[in-house]
Design a protein around this motif. Structure first.
Motif, mmCIF file in Angstrom:
data_model
loop_
_atom_site.group_PDB
_atom_site.id
_atom_site.type_symbol
_atom_site.label_atom_id
_atom_site.label_comp_id
_atom_site.label_asym_id
_atom_site.label_seq_id
_atom_site.Cartn_x
_atom_site.Cartn_y
_atom_site.Cartn_z
ATOM 1 N N UNK A 193 13.268 -75.089 57.153
ATOM 2 C CA UNK A 193 12.883 -73.889 57.816
ATOM 3 C C UNK A 193 14.106 -72.871 57.137
ATOM 4 N N UNK A 194 13.577 -71.894 56.475
ATOM 5 C CA UNK A 194 14.490 -71.122 55.644
ATOM 6 C C UNK A 194 14.267 -69.555 55.888
ATOM 7 N N UNK A 195 15.393 -68.927 56.180
ATOM 8 C CA UNK A 195 15.540 -67.477 56.346
ATOM 9 C C UNK A 195 15.683 -66.682 55.155
ATOM 10 N N UNK A 196 14.866 -66.017 54.579
ATOM 11 C CA UNK A 196 14.901 -65.459 53.138
ATOM 12 C C UNK A 196 15.083 -64.044 53.217
ATOM 13 N N UNK A 197 16.118 -63.458 52.541
ATOM 14 C CA UNK A 197 16.416 -62.093 52.236
ATOM 15 C C UNK A 197 15.820 -61.719 51.053
ATOM 16 N N UNK A 198 14.985 -60.803 50.828
ATOM 17 C CA UNK A 198 14.621 -60.308 49.378
ATOM 18 C C UNK A 198 15.642 -59.758 48.747
ATOM 19 N N UNK A 199 15.904 -60.122 47.379
ATOM 20 C CA UNK A 199 16.994 -59.138 46.704
ATOM 21 C C UNK A 199 16.580 -59.477 45.258
ATOM 22 N N UNK A 200 17.292 -58.727 44.145
ATOM 23 C CA UNK A 200 16.576 -58.870 42.821
ATOM 24 C C UNK A 200 16.684 -60.112 42.497
ATOM 25 N N UNK A 201 17.583 -61.183 42.720
ATOM 26 C CA UNK A 201 17.622 -62.326 42.143
ATOM 27 C C UNK A 201 16.668 -63.136 42.815
ATOM 28 N N UNK A 202 16.298 -63.116 44.249
ATOM 29 C CA UNK A 202 15.361 -63.832 44.824
ATOM 30 C C UNK A 202 14.117 -63.505 44.200
ATOM 31 N N UNK A 203 13.711 -62.502 43.934
ATOM 32 C CA UNK A 203 12.489 -61.952 43.466
ATOM 33 C C UNK A 203 12.239 -62.072 41.977
ATOM 34 N N UNK A 204 13.251 -61.885 41.347
ATOM 35 C CA UNK A 204 12.789 -62.033 39.652
ATOM 36 C C UNK A 204 12.854 -63.908 39.584
ATOM 37 N N UNK A 205 13.579 -64.460 40.360
ATOM 38 C CA UNK A 205 13.400 -65.974 40.137
ATOM 39 C C UNK A 205 12.131 -66.647 41.042
ATOM 40 N N UNK B 262 16.826 -67.202 63.333
ATOM 41 C CA UNK B 262 17.748 -67.822 64.941
ATOM 42 C C UNK B 262 17.447 -69.314 64.711
ATOM 43 N N UNK B 263 16.096 -69.756 64.371
ATOM 44 C CA UNK B 263 15.875 -71.161 64.247
ATOM 45 C C UNK B 263 15.819 -71.835 62.896
ATOM 46 N N UNK B 264 16.334 -71.068 61.969
ATOM 47 C CA UNK B 264 16.146 -71.418 60.563
ATOM 48 C C UNK B 264 17.248 -72.560 60.146
ATOM 49 N N UNK B 265 17.032 -73.352 59.206
ATOM 50 C CA UNK B 265 18.019 -74.241 58.694
ATOM 51 C C UNK B 265 19.047 -73.607 57.813
ATOM 52 N N UNK B 266 18.456 -72.810 57.046
ATOM 53 C CA UNK B 266 19.298 -72.391 55.982
ATOM 54 C C UNK B 266 18.839 -70.946 55.815
ATOM 55 N N UNK B 267 19.808 -70.083 55.385
ATOM 56 C CA UNK B 267 19.551 -68.496 54.917
ATOM 57 C C UNK B 267 19.995 -68.424 53.450
ATOM 58 N N UNK B 268 19.020 -67.625 52.975
ATOM 59 C CA UNK B 268 19.413 -67.234 51.519
ATOM 60 C C UNK B 268 19.701 -65.846 51.377
#
Lengths: 760, 186
Positions: free
Chosen positions: B44-56, B78-84
C-alpha cells in the motif's frame, strides 16, 4: 536548613540505585559525545551569537510580541497574550470547549507543565494525552516525577515501563524496548487520529514571520500539529527572536548541547494556520498561539536575572552538574530543574519555591562552561541566594556562625585558638580528626577533618626569617582562614618559595576572613563588612602585590569586593585598586620564573628572561634537586586536581601545570576528570554531606586510578576535602598544595623559628 | 562545495543519521528503483504528486508492479505501508531534507507510514540551513508549514536505548536523482 520534605527527597534519590545509575551513565557519555558533536566548531563564537540574540530579544519583548502577533494574525491565526498561568489555562480550556473537544494530543511543552494544564483540563472532563514517549510513560504513572528536563523518564528501568504498559493494556507486556516502542506507536496513533485538538510548545518563536519552531526526534509534534483540526501552541515570551535567521545558531546549539545530536530528526516550523482535515473534507486548521508571560516580563525587567531568559532549555547545565547527577530532577520539585531551574522557578513560581532548589548548587561552575546561551548560572544562583536571605533571613545556624563569629574577626580568631587547645579528645594528637561525636558525625563520614593548627600562620610569621637581601618585589600575603588556622605550613611554603624568588613577604595582621562563606550563604551584609576590613588591612601593607594561595579568596578579593562595594563612594575605588594588585601564588611564581605574563608562553626554561633580577634567574636554574624527593632519584608521579575556582574563575589550570612541569623530579600524570569538583564547596560539605561525599568518592577513585603518589592542588579547601577523604580510605597518596611541592625543592627561603607550645 | 562534494557529504551525513540513500543517474531510473526497494515493504502506497513523480511515471510503474496506490481521501496515508513525497532541498552539513509541507497530503504521506520515500533532485543540495532559508526567502513568502527531516523517527526515552520508528517513519529512503539524459523534472 532545607525543609524536611526536601531532605527526604534527596535521601530518596540518593538511595535510588537505578536513578543514579541511569543518570550517571548518561552524564558520563554525554561529556564525550558533546565534545564530538561540537568538534571543529567555534563554540565560544556560537554561544556569543546566541547570547546576543536572546539578550537583545529579552530587552524588547513588548515589540517582538506585537510584531509576532501581527504576523500570525495576518496569516489568519490568533494570538492570546496570557499574563499568568490561570488565564492561559482558562483560554485553552475555552478553545477546547468551543470545539466540543474531549481528547487532546500534546507534544512536549515545558510551558504547559509550568501552568499545570493537564490537571486543569482533566478536572473539567477533558483528556489530554502526552505523546512524547517519556511523558506518556510518566503520565501513566501518577505521582512519578520527571528526573530530567530533556529525558524525563531516564530513571525508569525497562521492567518498570513494561509493568506500566501491562497495567494500561490489561495484558502482559515483555520488557523488550523495541516492542514497547511499537506498543506506544500503536496506542498513541489512535489518539492522534481521533483527538479534536493538538497542543504543542515551541523551541523558538520568530517575530518577523510569526513562525514557531519545534524540534522533536519522535515526530510527535508533527502529528500533533498536523492531524487534529485545532492547534494550540503555548509559547513563553523568552522563545521570541526577531528574525528568521536568528534560528540558525539556536538550531545549531540546541540538539548538540541537549542530546549531543547534530540535529533532531524533525524541525517543524509553523507559520499561521495550514490545511487540515476538518471531518468532511480539507479545510484550514485553527491556530491559537498562547504567548505566556507568567513572570517573564518581570524577569526581563530585572537587571540581574534578565540573563536567565537567554536559556534555550537544552539542559546541558544539568548534564554536567555533579550534584544533579546524584539527585536528579526529581528533588528540585518544579518543572525546571538544576541551577537554571531554580532561577526560573523563582520567577515563574515564587522565591520561596526556589529557596531549597537553589541551595543545591555547589558552585563548581561547570554549567557556565557549557551553557550555549552563555548564562553565568552559578553567579545568578548566588544572587538568588542573596534574595532568599534578604526575604527569609539566614537560618539560625548560619546567622550565629556568620553574624556572631565570622563578621567579628577578633572573636573568631580567639575561638579558633581556644578550639586548637580543646580539640585533644577528638584529634588524639594527630593532624586529622577521623570521627566527631553525636550529631556531628556526618561531617566526618567519608572525610577526616583537619585539626586546628596549634599555632596559626598569623603567629608563625612573626618568627619567620626571610633571607632576601635586595627584594625585587614586596608582597602582602592574604592567607585566608583555612591556611591560617588549618594549614599554616602551606603559608610557610608560600613565604619560602617567594623568598627564594627574591620577594619579600609580609602578613598584614588585621586581615580577616575573605567573606566567601557569607557570600555563598547569601549574607551580603557580612560580606561587605569583611571586604572593608580586609581592604584596609591590605592597604596598610603598602605592598606591590597581594598574594593568595586560595582561589576562593582570590575571587573574593578580585571580583566580589569591587562588586559588593560598587557605588560606595569611599570604598569602591579602594576595592578596585586592591583587586588590581591581587595575584594567585602559582600565577606569580610562573611570572617570576618566566619573566612576566606576556612572555610566559614563549619561554619554557626559567632563568633566561631578559630583565630578570640576576640572583633570581640563577636560583631558578639551580633547582636541580627533585621537587619532592622520590626513592632512588626516580621522579615522583604527581597528578593535578583542578580546583573549580582556580580553573573556571582564575583560568590558571594550564599555568599550574607549567609550573609543576618545570619542577625537577616530578612526572605529571593526568587523572580522569581532573576538573571535576571534589565536593567541598566550603560550607556545602557541611550543609549537604550526603551529596558532598559521593562527589568526593568519585574524585578519590580517579586519583587512585591515575597511579600518582601525590595530588597537587591550588586550593586549601580541596586539600582539606581530598586529604580527609584519602585519610579515611587509608590511602598512602599525599595531597599537597603547589606551594608545598615547590617549597620541598627549595633549599633557601623562610624558616620558622617558632616553637610549638607544649601540649596542655 | 562542488556538486560531487555536496552529494558525497550529504550521503555520508544522511546515512550517519540513519537514512538510506540511493542515487539514480536520471529521472527514468526512479520508478524501477522504487519498485525494487518497496516490494519487500508492503504493497500500500500513499503517493503525492510532484514534478518528479509525474515525469518519472511513478504511479503507473508502481501500479503495473502490483502496488495499491492511494492519492487522497479522508483516511489518506493512514493504512499505507509507504509514503512517497518530493522534497525541495537537501542540506549536506547534516544530511537533512527540507520542504514546504504546507500541502496536507504531503505531510501525511511523510509522517504516517512506516516508510518514507523522499525524492530529491541532486542539484537541490545545499551546504547548510542558512542557504536553504535564503532560497525560500528569495522565492518570496515563508511557507506555512516548513519541515526539516533528518533520518527516521527515533527515541531513546527508555533506558537511553536508541529505538527507531516511534511516531514517524522507521525507514527514510532518500532517492537522489541525477541530471543525466532526460532532465530532472523541475
Amino acid at each position: 536548613m532545607a525543609a524536611k520534605e526536601f531532605r527526604r527527597r534527596i535521601r530518596q534519590a540518593l538511595d535510588n540505585a537505578s536513578l543514579r545509575g541511569a543518570l550517571g551513565r548518561f552524564a558520563d557519555s554525554y561529556v564525550v559525545s558533546r565534545e564530538e558533536v561540537y568538534a571543529g566548531r567555534d563554540f565560544e563564537a556560537l554561544r556569543k551569537r546566541i547570547a546576543a540574540i536572546k539578550s537583545d530579544a529579552a530587552g524588547h519583548y513588548e515589540e517582538l510580541a506585537a510584531q509576532f502577533t501581527q504576523a500570525v494574525e495576518a496569516r489568519g491565526g490568533r494570538v492570546f497574550r496570557a499574563p499568568d498561568a490561570a488565564t492561559a489555562r482558562e483560554y485553552i480550556y475555552q478553545v477546547a470547549k468551543e470545539h466540543g473537544v474531549t481528547d487532546i494530543v500534546k507534544s512536549k511543552s515545558f510551558a504547559s507543565e509550568e501552568i499545570h494544564l493537564n490537571e486543569y483540563l482533566q478536572e473539567r472532563g477533558l483528556n489530554p494525552h502526552e505523546t512524547d514517549l517519556a511523558e506518556w510513560i510518566l503520565q501513566l504513572m501518577p505521582g512519578e516525577r520527571p528526573s530530567h528536563m530533556v529525558m524525563p523518564a531516564i530513571h525508569l528501568p525497562k521492567e518498570e515501563v513494561a509493568r506500566v504498559f501491562s497495567r494500561y493494556l490489561g495484558e502482559p507486556v515483555e520488557p523488550d524496548i523495541k516492542n514497547m516502542v511499537r506498543i506506544a506507536r500503536r496506542e498513541l496513533r489512535k489518539k492522534f487520529l481521533t483527538a479534536g485538538m493538538g497542543i504543542s510548545g515551541a523551541n523558538i518563536a520568530v517575530a518577523e514571520t510569526g513562525t514557531i519552531v519545534i524540534c522533536t526526534n519522535e515526530g510527535n509534534a508533527r502529528l500533533t500539529t498536523t492531524v487534529p483540526p485545532v492547534h494550540v501552541a503555548i509559547v513563553g515570551y523568552e522563545k521570541l527572536v526577531p528574525r528568521l535567521k536568528d534560528i540558525v545558531p539556536i538550531l545549531e546549539a540546541l540538539p548538540r548541547s541537549g542530546t549531543a545530536q547534530p540535529i533532531t530528526s524533525y524541525v517543524t516550523m509553523i507559520t499561521g494556520p495550514v490545511p487540515a482535515w476538518q471531518g468532511d473534507g480539507e479545510g484550514i486548521k485553527e491556530l491559537h498561539v498562547v504567548l505566556l508571560d507568567n513572570g517573564r516580563t518581570r524577569m526581563a525587567a530585572d537587571p540581574v536575572f534578565k540573563e536567565a531568559l537567554q536559556c534555550i532549555r537544552c539542559a546541558s547545565c544539568t548534564n554536567v552538574c555533579p550534584v544533579f547527577q546524584l539527585v536528579s530532577g526529581q528533588v528540585y520539585g518544579y518543572i525546571y530543574s538544576g541551577g537554571i531551574g531554580s532561577i526560573l522557578t523563582a520567577f515563574f513560581n515564587s522565591l520561596e519555591d526556589a529557596a531549597d532548589p537553589q541551595s543545591l548548587c555547589i558552585g563548581c561552575r561547570r554549567c557556565a562552561e557549557v551553557c550555549p546561551a552563555q548564562i553565568n548560572i552559578p553567579d545568578l544562583v548566588l544572587k538568588l541566594r542573596e534574595r532568599v536571605v534578604e526575604k527569609q533571613g539566614l537560618s539560625s545556624g548560619y546567622r550565629i556562625a556568620l553574624h556572631g563569629v565570622v563578621a567579628k574577626p577578633k572573636l573568631m580568631h580567639t575561638l579558633l585558638r581556644a578550639a586548637a587547645r580543646l580539640q585533644g579528645p577528638v584529634t588524639h594528637g594527630r593532624p586529622l580528626i577521623r570521627h566527631l561525636p553525636l550529631s556531628f558525625s556526618d561531617l566526618t563520614a567519608g572525610r577526616s577533618l583537619p585539626a586546628i593548627a596549634r599555632v596559626p600562620l598569623r603567629d608563625r610569621v612573626k618568627c619567620l626569617e626571610q633571607p632576601v637581601a635586595q627584594p625585587r618585589l614586596k608582597a602582602a600575603f592574604y592567607s585566608g582562614c583555612v591556611i591560617d588556622f588549618a594549614y599554616p605550613e602551606i603559608g610557610e611554603s608560600v613565604f619560602k618559595v617567594l623568598n627564594q624568588h627574591g620577594v619579600q613577604v609580609v602578613f598584614p595582621q588585621n586581615q580577616a576572613c575573605c567573606g566567601a562563606p557569607a557570600t555563598y550563604a547569601g549574607d551580603r551584609d557580612t560580606a561587605i563588612r569583611l571586604a572593608r576590613q580586609n581592604i584596609a588591612a591590605l592597604e596598610e601593607a603598602r605592598a606591590d602585590v597581594v598574594v593568595t594561595a586560595c582561589p576562593t579568596c582570590a575571587v573574593a578579593l578580585k571580583q566580589d569586593f569591587p562588586a559588593l562595594l560598587a557605588g560606595d563612594r569611599e570604598w569602591e575605588g579602594r576595592a578596585r585598586a586592591l583587586a588590581a594588585k591581587v595575584k594567585d601564588f602559582t600565577e606569580l611564581v610562573n611570572e617570576l620564573e618566566t619573566g612576566g605574563p606576556q612572555e610566559q608562553s614563549q619561554r619554557e626554561r626559567p632563568g633566561q628572561a631578559p630583565g630578570m633580577v640576576p640572583g633570581i634567574a640563577e636560583a631558578a636554574s639551580q633547582q636541580e634537586q627533585p621537587g619532592s624527593p622520590g626513592p632512588g632519584g626516580q621522579p615522583v608521579k604527581v597528578t593535578y586536581h583542578d580546583s573549580c575556582h582556580f580553573k573556571r574563575h582564575l583560568g590558571l589550570d594550564q599555568v599550574a601545570r607549567q609550573v609543576l612541569q618545570r619542577q625537577p623530579g616530578i612526572e605529571l600524570v593526568e587523572m580522569q576528570e581532573s576538573d571535576r569538583c571534589c565536593g567541598f564547596g566550603g560550607s556545602y560539605s557541611i550543609k549537604y554531606p550526603e551529596i558532598s561525599r559521593p562527589i568526593l568518592e568519585r574524585k578519590l577513585k580517579n586519583i587512585k586510578e591515575s597511579g600518582a603518589a601525590v595530588v597537587a592542588v591550588d586550593c586549601p579547601g580541596c586539600v582539606l576535602q581530598i586529604r580527609g577523604g584519602l585519610d579515611q580510605a587509608g590511602s598512602p597518596v599525599q595531597v599537597k598544595h603547589t606551594a608545598e611541592i615547590l617549597a620541598a625543592g627549595e633549599d633557601k627561603g623562610a624558616t620558622s623559628g617558632c616553637k610549638e607550645p607544649a601540649s596542655p | 562545495m562542488s556538486q560531487k562534494e555536496l552529494t558525497a557529504t550529504f550521503t555520508r551525513q544522511a546515512e550517519i543519521m540513519g537514512a538510506q540513500v540511493v542515487q539514480v543517474a536520471r529521472v527514468g531510473a526512479i520508478a524501477p528503483k522504487l519498485v525494487e526497494a518497496l516490494r519487500p515493504l508492503g504493497s500500500k502506497i500513499a503517493l503525492v504528486d510532484s514534478p518528479l513523480v509525474q515525469t518519472a511515471g511513478v504511479e503507473r510503474a508502481l501500479a503495473e508492479a502490483g502496488f495499491r496506490i492511494e492519492k487522497d481521501g479522508a483516511a489518506f496515508a493512514r493504512q499505507a505501508d509507504s509514503g512517497i513525497v518530493q522534497f525541495d532541498y537537501g542540506i549536506a552539513e547534516t544530511g537533512t531534507l527540507a520542504m514546504d509541507a504546507t500541502d496536507l497530503k504531503t505531510r501525511l504521506a511523510a509522517m504516517l507510514p512506516l516508510t518514507c520515500v523522499a525524492l530529491l533532485p541532486e542539484e537541490r543540495l545545499r551546504v547548510n540551513l542558512t542557504q536553504v532559508i535564503e532560497a525560500y526567502l528569495e522565492q518570496g513568502g515563508w511557507p506555512g508549514y516548513f519541515t526539516l527531516v533528518t533520518g527516521p523517527s527515533r527515541t531513546a526515552d527508555i533506558e537511553r536505548s536508541l529505538t527507531i520508528g516511534v511516531h514517524g517513519p522507521e525507514r527514510l529512503l532518500i532517492v537522489l536523482v541525477g541530471e543525466e539524459g532526460d532532465g530532472n523534472g523541475r
